[in-house]
Scaffold this active site. Structure first.
Site, PDB file in Angstrom:
ATOM      1  N   ASP A  36      21.673 -14.944  -4.424  1.00  0.00           N
ATOM      2  CA  ASP A  36      22.094 -13.938  -3.441  1.00  0.00           C
ATOM      3  C   ASP A  36      21.131 -12.747  -3.389  1.00  0.00           C
ATOM      4  O   ASP A  36      21.368 -11.776  -2.676  1.00  0.00           O
ATOM      5  CB  ASP A  36      23.511 -13.451  -3.747  1.00  0.00           C
ATOM      6  CG  ASP A  36      23.611 -12.766  -5.105  1.00  0.00           C
ATOM      7  OD1 ASP A  36      22.596 -12.701  -5.832  1.00  0.00           O
ATOM      8  OD2 ASP A  36      24.710 -12.281  -5.440  1.00  0.00           O
ATOM      9  N   GLU A  38      20.316 -10.766  -6.009  1.00  0.00           N
ATOM     10  CA  GLU A  38      20.495  -9.772  -7.078  1.00  0.00           C
ATOM     11  C   GLU A  38      19.555 -10.072  -8.238  1.00  0.00           C
ATOM     12  O   GLU A  38      19.228 -11.222  -8.524  1.00  0.00           O
ATOM     13  CB  GLU A  38      21.948  -9.799  -7.575  1.00  0.00           C
ATOM     14  CG  GLU A  38      22.908  -9.224  -6.550  1.00  0.00           C
ATOM     15  CD  GLU A  38      24.358  -9.204  -7.028  1.00  0.00           C
ATOM     16  OE1 GLU A  38      24.619  -9.585  -8.189  1.00  0.00           O
ATOM     17  OE2 GLU A  38      25.219  -8.818  -6.209  1.00  0.00           O
ATOM     18  N   ARG A 103       3.993   8.427  -3.272  1.00  0.00           N
ATOM     19  CA  ARG A 103       3.366   8.980  -2.059  1.00  0.00           C
ATOM     20  C   ARG A 103       4.396   9.556  -1.097  1.00  0.00           C
ATOM     21  O   ARG A 103       4.027  10.173  -0.114  1.00  0.00           O
ATOM     22  CB  ARG A 103       2.510   7.900  -1.369  1.00  0.00           C
ATOM     23  CG  ARG A 103       1.248   7.575  -2.169  1.00  0.00           C
ATOM     24  CD  ARG A 103       0.486   6.409  -1.567  1.00  0.00           C
ATOM     25  NE  ARG A 103       1.232   5.171  -1.717  1.00  0.00           N
ATOM     26  CZ  ARG A 103       0.864   3.999  -1.201  1.00  0.00           C
ATOM     27  NH1 ARG A 103      -0.248   3.917  -0.506  1.00  0.00           N
ATOM     28  NH2 ARG A 103       1.582   2.911  -1.405  1.00  0.00           N
ATOM     29  N   LYS A 201     -10.336  12.286   5.704  1.00  0.00           N
ATOM     30  CA  LYS A 201      -9.459  11.214   6.214  1.00  0.00           C
ATOM     31  C   LYS A 201      -8.292  11.820   6.991  1.00  0.00           C
ATOM     32  O   LYS A 201      -7.712  12.814   6.558  1.00  0.00           O
ATOM     33  CB  LYS A 201      -8.924  10.411   5.020  1.00  0.00           C
ATOM     34  CG  LYS A 201      -7.946   9.327   5.390  1.00  0.00           C
ATOM     35  CD  LYS A 201      -7.645   8.412   4.201  1.00  0.00           C
ATOM     36  CE  LYS A 201      -6.404   8.784   3.450  1.00  0.00           C
ATOM     37  NZ  LYS A 201      -5.983   7.802   2.459  1.00  0.00           N
TER      38      LYS A 201
HETATM   39  C1  R5P Z   1      -3.043   8.190  -0.331  1.00  0.00           C
HETATM   40  O1  R5P Z   1      -3.167   9.379  -0.122  1.00  0.00           O
HETATM   41  C2  R5P Z   1      -3.638   7.496  -1.513  1.00  0.00           C
HETATM   42  O2  R5P Z   1      -4.310   8.387  -2.342  1.00  0.00           O
HETATM   43  C3  R5P Z   1      -4.555   6.367  -1.101  1.00  0.00           C
HETATM   44  O3  R5P Z   1      -5.680   6.887  -0.432  1.00  0.00           O
HETATM   45  C4  R5P Z   1      -3.841   5.407  -0.178  1.00  0.00           C
HETATM   46  O4  R5P Z   1      -2.638   5.009  -0.743  1.00  0.00           O
HETATM   47  C5  R5P Z   1      -4.701   4.185   0.095  1.00  0.00           C
HETATM   48  O5  R5P Z   1      -4.018   3.347   0.970  1.00  0.00           O
HETATM   49  P1  R5P Z   1      -4.784   2.203   1.749  1.00  0.00           P
HETATM   50  O6  R5P Z   1      -5.527   1.383   0.745  1.00  0.00           O
HETATM   51  O7  R5P Z   1      -3.705   1.416   2.436  1.00  0.00           O
HETATM   52  O8  R5P Z   1      -5.687   2.868   2.720  1.00  0.00           O
END
Ligand code: R5P
Length: 300
Positions: A36, A38, A103, A201
């Site tokens: 199920d 669990e 995160r 980024k």
């Molecule tokens: C986010 O701020 C983390 O520090 C990593 O940069 C992020 O988790 C990387 O994720 P991905 O590999 O999916 O780009």
């Protein structure tokens, strides 16, 4: 006080290595998922006196893998803690090398929950005495805990491994402004004058799509791109592409928690990385650096 280490299903290699470093007995678990859905977990002992009155160290990462996702891993660790408490462990030290949900420490969009904090509250409510994790994404979340909480640093061991691969004229590249302090600390392990460069980024909070910008001159340099987590590899692939455009020689990708989900390995290697270096916080083919010694030092 006698110590015993419970090796969680998600940290079988790291768990046994830590026990060996500490010179203490380790036990594993029996675990499965019922039809199920669990979860079931049993600490693999015949006599509960093996736990009674002892300091119990539980090691369980909470990253996803083929045998369980994050939520399964969290449930398994709740079950380990509860079983150890019921068997009257004198003290419980919980080691979660990779802390899932870390995160989710900020509200990005209206209506969200800051689950990183909530998870720590839930964990503490189990009645643990000490909490250890490694390079947690947002160290400030550990202030949520009132018990002893330690964020262990993996940078020295990762840097030593990269140096042993023969990297030279190193530049450490941070794939994100948010990772710059960590990258600066990481660079110091390669030498006092090792420069740190930054890409910027941006993530679209609705779609999750990332873009990256930055013009760097990396001619004749070996580049180490460091990040705490590699999930889908999107961040790293973009940082590698920009590093290549900047003229980088070899590119080493280093991450404490290399989850390597979906096509991450392909994307990273196809983008031009020489090697993906992760730790045994996550048990997979990139786990080239063991955290056992550095974690054991904290547990002595
Ligand atoms: C986010 O701020 C983390 O520090 C990593 O940069 C992020 O988790 C990387 O994720 P991905 O590999 O999916 O780009």
């Amino acid at each position: 006080m006698d110590k015993i280490l419970i090796v969680g299903p998600a940290s079988q290699i790291l768990g046994i290595r830590i026990a060996q470093e500490l010179g203490i007995q380790s036990i594993n678990t029996e675990f499965k998922t019922f039809p199920d859905g669990e979860n079931y977990l049993r600490i693999n002992i015949e006599d509960e006196m093996e736990i009674k009155g002892k300091e119990v160290i539980i090691v369980q990462s909470t990253g996803p893998s083929s045998s369980g996702n994050q939520n399964t891993r969290i449930f398994e660790l709740i079950m380990m803690v509860d079983a150890a408490k019921r068997m009257k462990a004198a003290r419980i030290k919980l080691v979660i090398p990779y802390l899932a949900y870390s995160r989710q420490d900020k509200i990005f969009r209206p209506g969200e929950c800051q689950f990183a904090y909530l998870l720590l509250n839930i964990i503490e409510s189990f009645g643990i005495d000490e909490f250890y994790t490694v390079d947690v994404h947002a160290p400030k979340i550990l202030k949520e805990l009132s018990c002893k909480a330690v964020n262990i640093d993996s940078m020295k061991v990762l840097a030593e491994h990269i140096k042993s691969l023969g990297a030279k004229d190193i530049v450490v590249v941070s794939p994100d402004k948010g990772a710059v302090e960590r990258s600066k600390a990481f660079a110091k392990h390669f030498g006092d004058d090792v420069p740190v460069e930054i890409f910027e980024k941006k993530r679209d909070v609705k779609t999750g799509e990332i873009t990256m910008s930055g013009n760097l001159n990396l001619e004749k340099k070996d580049v180490v791109i460091a990040d705490d987590i590699i999930a889908t590899g999107g961040t790293m692939a973009l940082a590698i592409k920009l590093s290549k455009e900047g003229g980088a020689n070899k590119i080493y990708v280093a991450s404490t928690h290399a989850l390597l989900l979906q096509n991450a390995k392909y994307r990273i290697l196809k983008a031009g990385a020489s090697e993906i270096i992760g730790t045994d916080s996550i048990d997979n083919e990139s786990s080239k650096v063991s955290l056992a010694k550095v974690i054991a030092e904290h547990l002595k």
